[in-house]
Design an enzyme around this catalytic site. Sequence first.
Site, PDB file in Angstrom:
ATOM      1  N   CYS A 109       0.818  -1.215   0.000  1.00 55.21           N
ATOM      2  CA  CYS A 109       0.000   0.000   0.000  1.00 55.21           C
ATOM      3  C   CYS A 109       0.851   1.263   0.000  1.00 55.21           C
ATOM      4  CB  CYS A 109      -0.936  -0.004   1.200  1.00 55.21           C
ATOM      5  SG  CYS A 109      -0.111  -0.288   2.783  1.00 55.21           S
ATOM      6  N   HIS A 281      -1.799   1.031   7.184  1.00 51.81           N
ATOM      7  CA  HIS A 281      -2.212   1.091   5.784  1.00 51.81           C
ATOM      8  C   HIS A 281      -1.907   2.477   5.244  1.00 51.81           C
ATOM      9  CE1 HIS A 281      -4.199  -0.219   2.229  1.00 51.81           C
ATOM     10  NE2 HIS A 281      -5.320   0.469   2.389  1.00 51.81           N
ATOM     11  N   ASN A 301      -8.626   4.067  -1.928  1.00 55.19           N
ATOM     12  CA  ASN A 301      -7.967   2.863  -1.429  1.00 55.19           C
ATOM     13  C   ASN A 301      -7.352   2.116  -2.611  1.00 55.19           C
ATOM     14  OD1 ASN A 301      -7.105   0.942   0.379  1.00 55.19           O
ATOM     15  ND2 ASN A 301      -9.131   0.298   1.052  1.00 55.19           N
TER      16      ASN A 301
END
Length: 335
Positions: A109, A281, A301
């Site tokens: 990520c 994240h 995301n």
Amino acid sequence: MKYLILAALVAVTAGLVIPLVPKTQEAITEYVNSKQSLWKAEIPKDITIEQVKKRLMRTEFVAPHTPDVEVVKHDINEDTIPATFDARTQWPNCMSINNIRDQSDCGSCWAFAAAEAASDRFCIASNGAVNTLLSAEDVLSCCSNCGYGCEGGYPINAWKYLVKSGFCTGGSYEAQFGCKPYSLAPCGETVGNVTWPSCPDDGYDTPACVNKCTNKNYNVAYTADKHFGSTAYAVGKKVSQIQAEIIAHGPVEAAFTVYEDFYQYKTGVYVHTTGQELGGHAIRILGWGTDNGTPYWLVANSWNVNWGENGYFRIIRGTNECGIEHAVVGGVPKV
């Protein structure tokens, strides 16, 4: 008045945080939906909680900025900041801003958010002349000081890598765009008419660093394809500083702590309500707004379009929810 509203939100959200109560995913769904009305929880059909854990990184990578990191300061009159802002409509011709990627079962990520936000910023800074997708895999596999690849990495170091070594182009596994597309296939989900195979039991390993273009149909040399940054920095922790940075240069990368309930986010303005801490994240903040009086950040995301609000989510703004306002980074591209 603005500060009274934020104080009230802090009090309300603090009262909601009751971790470790529900023992099953079904119980988390029921608990979240019965205890608050800011957002709706729903167990995703195409991604399991175990898969999500593999897509996260260690929480050490979410730590607030250290003293050795330059922090940019914007001189701005807060009264001039718009009530709403969306990079997708502000710069509609930049193809990367609307792009939702799929990191698959790898804690990449930090590399995705860096490549995505950098892609946006190159387009914005060049007035659309550099309108491309930069490779998450290039920084994921080749930045040796960034961290541990699929186990996580430091977002600020990805931006420093952009300055020192540059990012080549590269899009998703499916599109095979640019010099170095992502080599880890989506797994365990159906996207459109395509159903991908099951995910590896232990998640994906970090791809090996290859100093050449891996797309055989791409005709530009790896070194010639590199795009470089001129600066890398942290953004001040105040909401207005983050907003000013987005207005000036485009979307930013941010990191936050993920809890079990976030996995079930379906729609609304997320605030941590229950569940265990799962990891860290990194994501891309595109803008902000309000929903029935609740201020939020608009966030992209990298779990494909099936999750959340077509790949996006909104999270409460102004309370440093899950640490998201204290770990924002970015940089200025060379164009």
